[in-house]
Design an enzyme around this catalytic site. Structure first.
Site, PDB file in Angstrom:
ATOM      1  N   HIS A   1       7.330  -0.908   1.784  1.00  0.00           N
ATOM      2  CA  HIS A   1       8.229  -0.336   0.783  1.00  0.00           C
ATOM      3  C   HIS A   1       8.450   1.057   1.433  1.00  0.00           C
ATOM      4  O   HIS A   1       7.590   1.808   1.813  1.00  0.00           O
ATOM      5  CB  HIS A   1       7.445   0.201  -0.457  1.00  0.00           C
ATOM      6  CG  HIS A   1       7.185  -1.198  -1.043  1.00  0.00           C
ATOM      7  ND1 HIS A   1       7.980  -1.589  -2.383  1.00  0.00           N
ATOM      8  CD2 HIS A   1       6.113  -2.013  -0.874  1.00  0.00           C
ATOM      9  CE1 HIS A   1       7.384  -2.696  -2.927  1.00  0.00           C
ATOM     10  NE2 HIS A   1       6.266  -2.923  -2.075  1.00  0.00           N
ATOM     11  N   GLN A  14       0.155  -6.890  -4.299  1.00  0.00           N
ATOM     12  CA  GLN A  14       1.314  -7.509  -3.394  1.00  0.00           C
ATOM     13  C   GLN A  14       1.810  -8.955  -4.570  1.00  0.00           C
ATOM     14  O   GLN A  14       1.043  -9.608  -5.087  1.00  0.00           O
ATOM     15  CB  GLN A  14       0.966  -8.391  -2.283  1.00  0.00           C
ATOM     16  CG  GLN A  14       2.085  -9.183  -1.457  1.00  0.00           C
ATOM     17  CD  GLN A  14       1.450  -9.636  -0.360  1.00  0.00           C
ATOM     18  OE1 GLN A  14       0.262  -9.617   0.040  1.00  0.00           O
ATOM     19  NE2 GLN A  14       2.491 -10.281   0.730  1.00  0.00           N
ATOM     20  N   HIS A  51       5.961  -7.377   3.742  1.00  0.00           N
ATOM     21  CA  HIS A  51       7.079  -6.413   3.556  1.00  0.00           C
ATOM     22  C   HIS A  51       6.518  -4.774   3.307  1.00  0.00           C
ATOM     23  O   HIS A  51       5.295  -4.591   2.908  1.00  0.00           O
ATOM     24  CB  HIS A  51       7.920  -6.710   2.350  1.00  0.00           C
ATOM     25  CG  HIS A  51       7.135  -6.690   0.963  1.00  0.00           C
ATOM     26  ND1 HIS A  51       6.536  -8.027   0.632  1.00  0.00           N
ATOM     27  CD2 HIS A  51       7.092  -5.868  -0.057  1.00  0.00           C
ATOM     28  CE1 HIS A  51       6.015  -7.824  -0.595  1.00  0.00           C
ATOM     29  NE2 HIS A  51       6.294  -6.478  -0.855  1.00  0.00           N
ATOM     30  N   VAL A  82       5.152 -10.478  -4.036  1.00  0.00           N
ATOM     31  CA  VAL A  82       6.229 -11.291  -3.027  1.00  0.00           C
ATOM     32  C   VAL A  82       5.416 -11.818  -1.711  1.00  0.00           C
ATOM     33  O   VAL A  82       4.870 -10.817  -0.915  1.00  0.00           O
ATOM     34  CB  VAL A  82       7.458 -10.845  -2.596  1.00  0.00           C
ATOM     35  CG1 VAL A  82       8.248 -11.689  -1.659  1.00  0.00           C
ATOM     36  CG2 VAL A  82       8.244 -10.581  -4.017  1.00  0.00           C
ATOM     37  N   ASN A 140       1.570  -4.048   0.421  1.00  0.00           N
ATOM     38  CA  ASN A 140       0.566  -4.273  -0.513  1.00  0.00           C
ATOM     39  C   ASN A 140      -0.102  -5.540   0.014  1.00  0.00           C
ATOM     40  O   ASN A 140       0.979  -6.179   0.674  1.00  0.00           O
ATOM     41  CB  ASN A 140       1.177  -4.318  -1.925  1.00  0.00           C
ATOM     42  CG  ASN A 140       1.713  -3.084  -2.396  1.00  0.00           C
ATOM     43  OD1 ASN A 140       1.268  -2.011  -1.976  1.00  0.00           O
ATOM     44  ND2 ASN A 140       2.872  -3.126  -3.053  1.00  0.00           N
TER      45      ASN A 140
HETATM   46  P1  AMP Z   1       5.231  -6.169  -3.913  1.00  0.00           P
HETATM   47  O1  AMP Z   1       4.455  -5.766  -5.135  1.00  0.00           O
HETATM   48  O2  AMP Z   1       4.597  -5.266  -2.807  1.00  0.00           O
HETATM   49  O3  AMP Z   1       5.111  -7.479  -3.388  1.00  0.00           O
HETATM   50  O4  AMP Z   1       6.606  -5.743  -4.020  1.00  0.00           O
HETATM   51  C1  AMP Z   1       7.792  -6.669  -4.093  1.00  0.00           C
HETATM   52  C2  AMP Z   1       9.024  -6.049  -4.300  1.00  0.00           C
HETATM   53  O5  AMP Z   1      10.237  -6.714  -4.025  1.00  0.00           O
HETATM   54  C3  AMP Z   1       9.013  -5.160  -5.646  1.00  0.00           C
HETATM   55  O6  AMP Z   1       9.225  -3.823  -5.597  1.00  0.00           O
HETATM   56  C4  AMP Z   1      10.333  -6.278  -6.279  1.00  0.00           C
HETATM   57  O7  AMP Z   1      11.214  -5.237  -6.895  1.00  0.00           O
HETATM   58  C5  AMP Z   1      11.105  -6.535  -5.246  1.00  0.00           C
HETATM   59  N1  AMP Z   1      12.166  -7.585  -5.028  1.00  0.00           N
HETATM   60  C6  AMP Z   1      11.678  -9.017  -5.649  1.00  0.00           C
HETATM   61  N2  AMP Z   1      12.867  -9.690  -5.479  1.00  0.00           N
HETATM   62  C7  AMP Z   1      13.832  -8.976  -5.023  1.00  0.00           C
HETATM   63  C8  AMP Z   1      15.089  -9.414  -4.596  1.00  0.00           C
HETATM   64  N3  AMP Z   1      15.588 -10.433  -4.724  1.00  0.00           N
HETATM   65  N4  AMP Z   1      15.806  -8.165  -4.076  1.00  0.00           N
HETATM   66  C9  AMP Z   1      15.247  -7.104  -3.734  1.00  0.00           C
HETATM   67  N5  AMP Z   1      14.005  -6.819  -3.908  1.00  0.00           N
HETATM   68  C10 AMP Z   1      13.193  -7.596  -4.648  1.00  0.00           C
END
Ligand code: AMP
Ligand code: ZN
Length: 114
Positions: A102, A94, A100, A96, A87
């Site tokens: 998924h 997105q 990354h 984070v 994302n």
């Molecule tokens: P996105 O929406 O693509 O930015 O996805 C971020 C993903 O990071 C989400 O699916 C969250 O559940 C996951 N996430 C956030 N913090 C953590 C963490 N500490 N450990 C594992 N996954 C995380």
């Protein structure tokens, strides 16, 4: 990068269920899984979004894809398959700001996603 949750996982400042690691890539289980297999793959280097990829980052994306295939094999997905998605920014979902991917599997994933 200080304050980045995924950098903190790379630096082992917060725990994660790590399933794969090499010099450049880390893979760990998503804390809020949306499928029976939901693993995040990240470059260890802090890159906020795909728009921030530099020339020198091209290789790490190939390494990440190879790591994803390795993880998929380890998870027994070679026959059934999996989805690998990323994302970008708010419009892409997105949350984070550290690049990354998924890796999703273990149920029938619809296309297009919701
Ligand atoms: P996105 O929406 O693509 O930015 O996805 C971020 C993903 O990071 C989400 O699916 C969250 O559940 C996951 N996430 C956030 N913090 C953590 C963490 N500490 N450990 C594992 N996954 C995380
Ligand atoms: Zn980071």
């Amino acid at each position: 990068m200080q304050g980045c949750v995924f950098c903190r996982i790379v630096n082992r400042e917060i725990p994660a269920d790590v399933v794969y690691e090499d010099d450049h890539i880390l893979a760990f289980r998503d804390i809020n899984p949306v499928a029976p297999v939901h693993i995040l793959l990240i470059p260890k280097k802090h890159i906020p979004t795909l728009f921030d990829l530099g020339e020198g980052d091209v290789q790490v994306l190939g390494q990440l894809h190879k790591a994803a295939v390795q993880v998929a094999r380890d998870q027994g997905l070679e026959e059934r398959g999996f989805r690998l998605v990323t994302n970008c920014l708010e419009g892409g979902g997105q949350v984070v700001p550290h690049v990354h991917y998924h890796l999703l599997a273990g149920r029938n994933l619809k296309w297009p996603p919701g």
